[in-house]
Design a protein around this motif. Structure first.
Motif, PDB file in Angstrom:
ATOM      1  N   LEU A 144       0.844  -1.203   0.000  1.00  5.13           N
ATOM      2  CA  LEU A 144       0.000   0.000   0.000  1.00  5.13           C
ATOM      3  C   LEU A 144       0.877   1.250   0.000  1.00  5.13           C
ATOM      4  O   LEU A 144       0.611   2.212  -0.728  1.00  5.13           O
ATOM      5  N   GLU A 189       2.228   1.733  -3.326  1.00  2.00           N
ATOM      6  CA  GLU A 189       1.210   2.224  -4.258  1.00  2.00           C
ATOM      7  C   GLU A 189       0.942   3.714  -4.036  1.00  2.00           C
ATOM      8  O   GLU A 189       0.849   4.490  -4.997  1.00  2.00           O
ATOM      9  N   LEU A 190       0.838   4.108  -2.778  1.00  2.16           N
ATOM     10  CA  LEU A 190       0.585   5.537  -2.510  1.00  2.16           C
ATOM     11  C   LEU A 190       1.747   6.381  -3.006  1.00  2.16           C
ATOM     12  O   LEU A 190       1.558   7.507  -3.486  1.00  2.16           O
ATOM     13  N   ARG A 205       3.578   5.635  -5.589  1.00  2.00           N
ATOM     14  CA  ARG A 205       3.436   5.748  -7.057  1.00  2.00           C
ATOM     15  C   ARG A 205       2.327   6.746  -7.424  1.00  2.00           C
ATOM     16  O   ARG A 205       2.439   7.485  -8.390  1.00  2.00           O
ATOM     17  N   ARG A 206       1.287   6.788  -6.608  1.00  2.00           N
ATOM     18  CA  ARG A 206       0.187   7.708  -6.899  1.00  2.00           C
ATOM     19  C   ARG A 206       0.599   9.162  -6.649  1.00  2.00           C
ATOM     20  O   ARG A 206       0.233  10.058  -7.404  1.00  2.00           O
ATOM     21  N   ARG A 242       3.641  10.332  -6.710  1.00  2.00           N
ATOM     22  CA  ARG A 242       4.735  10.642  -7.639  1.00  2.00           C
ATOM     23  C   ARG A 242       5.636  11.771  -7.129  1.00  2.00           C
ATOM     24  O   ARG A 242       5.729  12.844  -7.768  1.00  2.00           O
ATOM     25  N   PRO A 293      10.073  12.667 -10.449  1.00  2.00           N
ATOM     26  CA  PRO A 293       9.751  12.349 -11.845  1.00  2.00           C
ATOM     27  C   PRO A 293      10.493  11.117 -12.364  1.00  2.00           C
ATOM     28  O   PRO A 293      10.008  10.449 -13.270  1.00  2.00           O
ATOM     29  N   HIS A 330      -1.983  15.260  -7.335  1.00  2.00           N
ATOM     30  CA  HIS A 330      -1.887  13.827  -7.008  1.00  2.00           C
ATOM     31  C   HIS A 330      -2.482  13.539  -5.646  1.00  2.00           C
ATOM     32  O   HIS A 330      -3.178  12.528  -5.456  1.00  2.00           O
TER      33      HIS A 330
END
Lengths: 673, 177
Positions: free
Chosen positions: A508, A511-512, A514-515, A517, A520, A595
């Protein structure tokens, strides 16, 4: 359970009462610096815990945050100062109110904790931890995430999973294992002590058995002792008499050793007596010879003494010299006034001078005689001293010999007993003493039979104790192994279940990341748990790079948000569905703020309540447009600021409505046409 | 519709997002849910994406301007996804970043190397619900301990689980031997 309202009065920057009613989906608050946004979140923590943790233990000039919890502005606040926080869940409403005296009213804290936390797995200080995880404050985003030590980061995540319950299990198993180990050590000591006592008893028994003497030897010893001590006493009474015999024999032997020691010096005295007697006779003869020589020399009268003659000769010579010096005067001698011629005067002087020479010659002869007399007298004196010395030595030697001979006679020897005779007597005495000593020891063994019986019993008892101790040790070894296995199993249960749970949480976080970001290039975050005893949660990007040192301030905050949000969403023991974001986009650019808005939109869509405070009105608008709302008063926009009376107040608030549905999909053909 | 756009449609439907393919003004996939709407356009290569994304975006917005106006505030949440099958080198990746950080008008996501279902899911992640939301139940330590102590005296283990004092547990361990 979600946050329904916060009401503050006289708290922090709020002088007058203000009540914030929140949407069950989300509420976006905006306001400039000092508008009271953070105080709103502080109020929630204060109501639940009675303190504000973001200041940690900071103090200055003896003051702490406790001195600044309540209104201290330039004008008086409303009389009653309080904080009240309300929660709701499916129509169930509870609230808690804490006043200036920190008195709590409304729902009891324990009851509230039971509603907000799963008490079965909640850690200690659950409400405080809940606040830590539910309130994401700007200043704590990196401090509680990337800037944490890896061990603390692991501990934070572990605590969020409610793993502390396992610690209690481990602690109990550890206690049992420790107790089992103590008992094992005690059992080992018991075995050692029992074996030691067994060895002591065995040795004592062996020694007694070796010491026990046969009956024939005992009878022989008794007969010898009776003979030597000249008694007919029985064996048990004979020991005492024999010991007395040994004492007296010891004294005799000591005396004989004294005779032997003095024998050589006494013999030397005897030989010296003859020598001294001869020397005495010789000294007496020399003295007599010297006396004879004195008698052979003529005596010297006082008139004829050398000194008298010499004095007269010097006087006459002086007179002649005086006459010569004065000289013949007026026809007569100046010395005697006799009328005479000058020739007569000169002849008189020559005659006088001749007389002086004659006297001097007699003085020389007299001096020689006097010296010879003196020499003879000194020789006599020396001879007499030698005679006296020899007489004394002779007397001393004779006295020593007499005393030694008297002691010998007293000890039963002849006056002229030889050294070998004395030595033979000493050997005989020592031999008798040795025999008596040995026989006494033989008789002493008569008491060992009683000791033998006693020690045999002790040995048997020691054997029993050793057997019992060995049995206890065997049981203790088994029990200790079981207790250790239980401890290991409990630790493994805790560790393995935690690892499984972490493996479900860490994706998780990735994932957070990656969300949100943050970076760059490094678009994914990797994690690793390492360490056997102390566990570490390591975060890295790319090829083992540490984002703590790699990223800019804004990027670190975005990464920290991913960590803190994942921790919040992983709180297995929490029933509190609210996430409070206090200015989460400080230093974060608009791109990453978008984001964050997208992530929060999904959290809201999945049933979380988000309460977010920002400074920027445009950003607040963005959140309100992007986050899902229904038409059931579940989303709200609130602006905070100073009112006309300079009190912090709600300047505007409105419920948000849902966005239109199917606007694009319903119209493509129309739009296209 | 291409295979990648089919993947997009499949994944978006899993996320309860409505979709519809269209060839006007260019081949694309339209999507919309309660708060978000937008378009997905596919390219063969990163270079083609970088060369054409702006022109294509303008054409699509112009084509759907009426619908976007009707969506009112929702138009602020218009997303463009530009997906390229080929990989991107560092320079092209920098170009993609520039596209994404351009927040003028619409939200834009530009990704290269999108070839399979997994790649599509990663590219559309911002539209999808949280994928890894953990659902963690309380650990039943009693069961976990029992599972790992089957070789130990059962009475002692039960006493431990029932929180008997240490002396009792040890007695049971010893007595069972």
């Amino acid at each position: 359970m979600k946050l329904e309202f916060v009401e503050v009065c006289g708290f922090r920057g709020y002088a007058a009462p203000v009540r914030f009613q929140f949407g069950s989906a989300y509420t976006v608050l905006d306001g400039r610096n000092g508008a009271g946004k953070s105080s709103l979140f502080d109020a929630v923590e204060f109501a639940l815990t009675g303190t504000i943790s973001k200041y940690e233990n900071a103090s200055a000039s003896g003051q702490t945050v406790d001195d600044y919890i309540w209104w201290r502005g330039p004008f008086p606040a409303t009389k009653e100062k309080y904080v009240e926080v309300g929660f709701s869940d499916s129509g169930k409403r509870v609230s808690i109110r804490r006043n200036q005296a920190s008195l709590v009213s409304g729902t009891k804290l324990d009851d509230l904790q039971a509603l907000l936390c799963d008490s079965a797995i909640a850690p200690g200080g659950a409400l405080a931890q809940l606040c830590t995880h539910a309130i994401v404050r700007d200043e704590q985003i990196t401090r509680l995430s990337l800037d944490l030590k890896e061990t603390d980061r692991y501990a934070l995540l572990r605590a969020s999973l409610g793993a502390t319950d396992a610690e209690e299990w481990i602690s109990r198993a550890h206690l049992i294992a420790g107790l089992a180990k103590e008992r094992l050590e005690a059992a080992k000591r018991d075995v050692e002590n029992a074996n030691s006592a067994l060895a002591v008893s065995t040795r004592a028994l062996d020694q007694i058995r070796v010491s026990i003497i046969g009956e024939v030897q005992i009878n022989s010893a008794v007969q010898r002792l009776q003979r030597l001590t000249e008694s007919n006493l029985p064996a048990d009474q004979l020991i005492s008499r024999a010991r007395g015999f040994l004492v007296s024999h010891s004294a005799v032997a000591e005396k004989l050793r004294g005779f032997l020691g003095a024998w050589a010096s006494t013999d030397s005295c005897r030989k010296q007596v003859a020598v001294l007697q001869r020397q005495l006779v010789e000294a007496q003869a020399l003295r007599d010879q010297a006396i004879t020589r004195i008698g052979a020399l003529p005596s010297v009268s006082a008139q004829e003494s050398s000194s008298n003659l010499s004095r007269k000769a010097r006087a006459i010579a002086n007179l002649v010299q005086l006459g010569k010096d004065v000289g013949y005067t007026d026809g007569h001698c100046p010395l005697c006034s006799k009328n005479q011629s000058e020739a007569e005067f000169a002849l008189g002087l020559d005659l006088a001078m001749e007389l002086a020479r004659s006297l001097d010659k007699s003085a020389v002869a007299s001096a020689d005689l006097e010296r010879r007399l003196d020499d003879a007298r000194r020789e006599v004196a020396q001879c007499e001293a030698t005679v006296r010395e020899h007489e004394k030595g002779l007397n001393d030697a004779k006295s020593a010999i007499a005393k030694y001979e008297a002691d010998l006679i007293e000890a039963g020897f002849e006056r002229d007993a030889s050294e070998s005779a004395i030595r033979d007597r000493l050997v005989s005495v020592e031999a008798e003493a040795l025999v008596v000593q040995q026989d006494v020891r033989v008789l002493d063994t008569l008491s060992l039979n009683r000791d033998l019986e006693r020690i045999a019993k002790e040995l048997e008892s020691a054997k029993q104790r050793s057997t019992q101790a060995q049995a206890r040790l065997s049981a203790a070894v088994t029990t200790e192994a079981s207790a250790k296995a239980l401890h290991d199993a409990t630790r493994r249960a805790a560790s393995e279940t935690l690892e499984v749970r972490l493996e479900r949480v860490l994706p998780l976080m990735a994932e957070l990341y990656r969300r949100l970001r943050p970076h760059p290039v490094w678009s994914s975050l990797e994690y690793a748990i390492r360490g056997d005893v102390r566990r570490f949660l390591k975060l890295q990007v790319g090829n083992g790079l540490n984002p703590q040192f790699m990223f800019s301030s804004g990027q670190r905050r975005a990464t920290g948000l991913a960590f803190l949000l994942s921790v919040n969403l992983s709180l297995a023991w929490s029933k509190f569905k609210t996430i409070m974001l206090d200015d989460p986009v400080q230093h974060i650019d608009d791109f990453r703020a978008v984001h964050l808005a997208e992530v929060c939109a999904h959290l809201i869509a999945q049933g979380r309540q988000v309460i977010c405070a920002v400074e920027d009105e445009a950003l607040a608008d963005l959140f309100c447009r992007r986050w899902p709302a229904s038409n059931t008063d579940d989303a709200k926009r609130i602006s905070i600021g100073a009112d006309k009376d300079a009190n912090i107040a709600i300047l505007s608030e409105r419920w948000l409505t849902a966005l239109p549905r199917d606007t694009l999909l319903a119209m493509p053909k129309l739009a296209a046409g | 519709m291409t295979r990648i756009l089919e993947f997009c449609e499949q994944i978006l439907k899993e996320g309860s997002i409505s979709t519809e393919g269209s060839s006007s003004p260019i081949p694309l996939l339209i999507f919309e849910d309660a708060t978000v709407l937008g378009f997905i356009i596919e390219y063969d290569s990163s270079a083609a994406l970088l060369d054409n994304w702006s022109h294509h975006a303008d054409r699509v917005v112009a084509h759907y301007q009426m619908a976007l106006r009707r969506s009112a505030l929702k138009a602020w949440n218009c997303n463009f996804f530009f997906l390229a099958a080929g990989s991107a080198d560092a320079r092209e990746q920098a170009g993609f970043t520039a596209i994404e950080e351009d927040l003028v008008g619409t939200r834009k996501i530009a990704r290269a190397g999108v070839n399979n279902l997994h790649d599509v899911r990663e590219a559309l992640l911002s539209l999808l619900p949280i994928q890894n939301a953990p659902s963690i139940e309380a650990v039943d330590m009693s069961a976990e301990v029992r599972l790992r102590t089957s070789e130990l005296p059962s009475m002692a283990i039960e006493a431990f689980i029932q929180r008997a004092d240490a002396t009792t547990v040890l007695q049971l361990m010893g007595s069972s031997e």
